[in-house]
Design a protein around this motif. Sequence first.
Motif: not given
Length: 293
Positions: A231-235
Amino acid sequence: MTVGFIGLGIMGKPMSKNLIKAGYKLVVFDKFAKFDDIVALGAEGASSNKEVAAKSDIVITMLPNSPHVKEAILGAGGVIEGCKSGQIVVDMSSIAPAASQEVGEALKAKGVAFLDAPVSGGEPKAIEGTLAIMVGGDAKTFETAKPVLEKMGASVVLVGDIGAGNVAKLANQIVVALNIAAVSEAFVLATKAGVDPAKVFDAIKGGLAGSTVMNAKVPMILDGNFKPGFRVELHQKDLQNALDTGHSLNSPLPLTANVMKTIQALVADGMAANDHSAIVRFYEKLAHVEVRK
Ligand code: NAD
């Protein structure tokens, strides 16, 4: 040997399944997600992180970020309350190296050994049991935990002391984010120039520009498939940890800071839960083209 597994999300579920397949007895817990499917495969379900620790020889955690790891291990009802001297805790989450060191110190005071052992390879390699595992800790603890880690990974490398695993992971995440951004910029240019991006991919993937990232992400981009994956939020979390670590060491990360702004724009645009290949959407919106088959 009984293995405790805490955090049964996108990664933790397939990783724990591979340990069951390898014949380990598992005790599992997740504070928010259901894990009936893992129990149905033979694992014992616990009702707290403390209970997992009390019933295991080695405890593995696979959680989102530093605060979650600190809460699950050091907080009330946490792993530290159920641990005995001589036990091993392995945190496989991607977190700030300084947080790994803090957790390692607190466990050491109880006679409990600790490794930070983040992974690369995403859900597909977690399912296959072929993750790249980068480890920080002492050599003796590493050798004891290695057979368990090898059931989840194709490579298990001791990088240095506690925190070194997560330093390697930050390096990995910088390379991956910048690579996706470079691929995005290049393929938006090709599309804007009226050249078929699928043909550009075929033409360049075998040359110097080719990469594991390009091979994994360009097919997703061409299909308009932004289902995670990663997920974008994890990156965003990983790049924040990289920037914080860079600030504390006075190690400049100008390209990382730039891609962080792209990722923040994606989050503001409602794409936090998309796969990180959605970085291309930022460039597509600027250029008014879509990189599709
Ligand atoms: P996820 O959000 O799917 O899973 C994390 C799980 O931890 C969730 O089920 C959540 O309920 C649980 N949890 C949170 N706090 C808890 C607590 N205090 N006690 C018990 N359980 C708790 O995340 P994920 O995709 O599985 O990623 C886990 C870690 O692995 C992250 O650090 C991520 O950056 C890293 N990672 C992910 C990928 C990927 O492709 N998804 C690849 C490599 C590394």
